[in-house]
Design a protein around this motif. Structure first.
Motif, PDB file in Angstrom:
ATOM      1  N   LEU A  73       2.443   4.867  38.102  1.00 42.28           N
ATOM      2  CA  LEU A  73       1.517   3.975  38.794  1.00 42.28           C
ATOM      3  C   LEU A  73       1.784   2.515  38.473  1.00 42.28           C
ATOM      4  CD1 LEU A  73      -1.662   6.155  38.265  1.00 42.28           C
ATOM      5  CD2 LEU A  73      -0.617   5.625  40.481  1.00 42.28           C
ATOM      6  N   MET A  74       2.151   2.247  37.216  1.00 42.65           N
ATOM      7  CA  MET A  74       2.480   0.877  36.833  1.00 42.65           C
ATOM      8  C   MET A  74       3.644   0.353  37.662  1.00 42.65           C
ATOM      9  SD  MET A  74       4.160  -0.517  33.302  1.00 42.65           S
ATOM     10  CE  MET A  74       5.685   0.336  33.714  1.00 42.65           C
ATOM     11  N   TYR A  75       4.724   1.169  37.736  1.00 42.60           N
ATOM     12  CA  TYR A  75       5.883   0.727  38.516  1.00 42.60           C
ATOM     13  C   TYR A  75       5.575   0.677  40.001  1.00 42.60           C
ATOM     14  CZ  TYR A  75       9.206   0.301  34.732  1.00 42.60           C
ATOM     15  OH  TYR A  75       9.872  -0.138  33.617  1.00 42.60           O
ATOM     16  N   ALA A  76       4.741   1.595  40.459  1.00 42.88           N
ATOM     17  CA  ALA A  76       4.341   1.569  41.873  1.00 42.88           C
ATOM     18  C   ALA A  76       3.680   0.239  42.202  1.00 42.88           C
ATOM     19  CB  ALA A  76       3.401   2.721  42.183  1.00 42.88           C
ATOM     20  N   GLY A 120      -3.261   4.085  26.406  1.00 46.94           N
ATOM     21  CA  GLY A 120      -2.970   2.651  26.509  1.00 46.94           C
ATOM     22  C   GLY A 120      -1.508   2.303  26.359  1.00 46.94           C
ATOM     23  N   ARG A 121      -0.612   3.238  26.719  1.00 38.64           N
ATOM     24  CA  ARG A 121       0.823   2.984  26.534  1.00 38.64           C
ATOM     25  C   ARG A 121       1.343   1.853  27.411  1.00 38.64           C
ATOM     26  NH1 ARG A 121       3.241   9.146  26.730  1.00 38.64           N
ATOM     27  NH2 ARG A 121       2.087  10.011  24.950  1.00 38.64           N
ATOM     28  N   TYR A 122       0.791   1.755  28.637  1.00 42.71           N
ATOM     29  CA  TYR A 122       1.359   0.803  29.595  1.00 42.71           C
ATOM     30  C   TYR A 122       0.377  -0.309  29.964  1.00 42.71           C
ATOM     31  CZ  TYR A 122       4.498   4.742  29.815  1.00 42.71           C
ATOM     32  OH  TYR A 122       5.363   5.755  29.468  1.00 42.71           O
ATOM     33  N   GLU A 123      -0.745  -0.308  29.271  1.00 41.71           N
ATOM     34  CA  GLU A 123      -1.771  -1.307  29.585  1.00 41.71           C
ATOM     35  C   GLU A 123      -1.251  -2.723  29.368  1.00 41.71           C
ATOM     36  OE1 GLU A 123      -6.371  -2.463  28.374  1.00 41.71           O
ATOM     37  OE2 GLU A 123      -5.458  -0.602  27.634  1.00 41.71           O
ATOM     38  N   ASP A 124      -0.553  -2.941  28.248  1.00 39.71           N
ATOM     39  CA  ASP A 124      -0.031  -4.280  27.975  1.00 39.71           C
ATOM     40  C   ASP A 124       0.991  -4.703  29.027  1.00 39.71           C
ATOM     41  OD1 ASP A 124      -1.618  -4.530  25.770  1.00 39.71           O
ATOM     42  OD2 ASP A 124      -0.028  -4.056  24.316  1.00 39.71           O
TER      43      ASP A 124
END
Length: 399
Positions: A73-76, A120-124
């Motif tokens: 989702l982050m990369y999307a 919270g791995r990709y929150e930052d």
């Protein structure tokens, strides 16, 4: 936010992470290539890279194992938003792309990534991306607004506000001034959305509601505009500015009775407000409530002894009453008892018209509008000498 395209040709932050699934991995690698190519101004290569990245991430979004994965989702989010930027470089390569929906989906994916990222791995990573663009776009938007480049200001400020939403920040001032830029650019759908947000968070509520009503009215949604204004009046019954916005709406809609009712409430809150009292006179006169109109104009002069607008309005008001009395008299025979009554009223009204217009003229000399009205009042009152003198003065000023 509809119609806000992130088309700023500026450098991107680098981003990469270790893959979990092949489509996500390939999307991440292609996205990294896009960043590098875009940064080096290799437009053709950048477009190819982001198209490739979007293809991979779209496949990942369809797959049960990855569609709810925070990394996917982050990369999307990043890829979808970047796709709209690449669209500005070469729109022909993105046949059938719905840019508005792509932007909206991009922000939705970024937000959803944070929602499902329980560890919270990709929150930052998401926040760094959002913070970077929020700062960059807000700076560009503020500068553009100051330079009256309102299309760019709209995109920058509202784009920055959207990135703020990803961060959990409501940038009220960005929505407000971005919305104003949209009004100036006649992007009324965008303006309506921006000011709805301002109203939701009670930011500058009177002006925000007024601008929202303006945008909705321009979109042919006057009933919705009225509903929004009524809601603001109900919520803030003692907010003078809100009542003024409601009054202005009714004036624009030529609904004088409603305007008169609302401005009456406004005057109760601020009885010494010269502008309100004077405007109420205009509204009452348009309604045919002549006694109220006369009282309002006279109250304006009482509050401001040098208010030539109110004096001029009184002059015209009494002139019109004199003309009406004269017309009514002409409908009667000379032997009718009411004839002499109407003639007496006519003379009285025209004399009052001259009195008020002379006061206005003494305070605002050489004003052609006042002089033209005064000339006519002299003529109707039978003052031939002043009629000729005023006519000559007008000719001199025009000559």
């Amino acid at each position: 936010m509809k119609k806000i395209f992130l088309t700023f040709g500026i450098a991107l932050i680098a981003g990469a992470s270790i893959a979990q699934k092949s489509n996500v991995t390939n999307a991440a690698l292609a996205y990294k290539d896009y960043e590098s190519n875009f940064q080096q101004q290799k437009a053709e290569e950048a477009v190819k890279s982001i198209i490739e990245a979007k293809g991979y991430i779209d496949n990942a979004l369809k797959h049960e194992d990855t569609k709810e994965d925070p990394k996917c989702l982050m990369y999307a989010g990043k890829i979808y938003i970047s796709t709209t930027m690449a669209y500005a470089l070469d729109s022909a390569s993105f046949q059938g792309l719905n840019v508005e929906k792509t932007v909206e989906d991009g922000f939705s994916y970024l937000k959803h990534s944070k929602e499902v990222d329980r560890k919270g791995r990709y929150e930052d990573d998401v926040d760094d991306f959002a913070n970077y663009w929020r700062a960059l776009l807000s700076n560009q938007g503020i500068a553009a607004y100051g330079e009256e480049k309102y299309q760019m200001a709209m995109g920058g400020l509202l784009g920055a506000a959207q990135f703020g939403e990803v961060l959990g920040i409501t940038d009220s001032s960005f929505y407000f001034f971005g919305g104003q830029a949209a009004i100036i650019e006649k992007e009324y759908e965008t303006a309506a959305e921006a000011f709805k947000k301002c109203v939701e968070v009670n930011y500058n509520v009177a002006q925000s509601t007024g601008f929202l009503a303006e945008a909705l009215t321009e979109l042919g949604r006057a009933e919705e505009a009225e509903k929004e204004l009524k809601a603001a009046v109900a919520k803030y019954p003692e907010n003078l500015e809100v009542l003024i916005q409601m009054t202005n709406f009714y004036i624009d809609q030529k609904r004088n009775e409603e305007a008169g009712n609302i401005i009456g409430e406004a005057i109760k809150l601020d009885p010494s407000n010269i502008s309100l009292v004077y405007t109420s006179g205009i509204i009452y006169e348009n309604m045919g409530a002549l006694d109220k109109a006369e009282a309002a104009y006279k109250k304006t002069v009482e509050l401001d002894s040098k208010n030539t607008d109110a004096m001029y309005s009184l002059g015209v008001f009494f002139f019109n009453k004199g003309a009406d009395a004269n017309n009514a008299a002409n409908e009667l025979s000379i032997s009718d008892p009411q004839y002499e009554v109407l003639i007496a009223k006519k003379k009285e009204f025209f004399a009052s018209s001259v009195e008020w217009l002379e006061k206005a003229d003494s305070l605002k000399e050489n004003d052609l509008q006042i002089l033209e009205a005064l000339k006519m009042a002299y003529g109707k009152s039978g003052d031939v000498e002043n009629f000729k003198a005023t006519k000559a003065k007008i000719a001199e000023l025009k000559g």
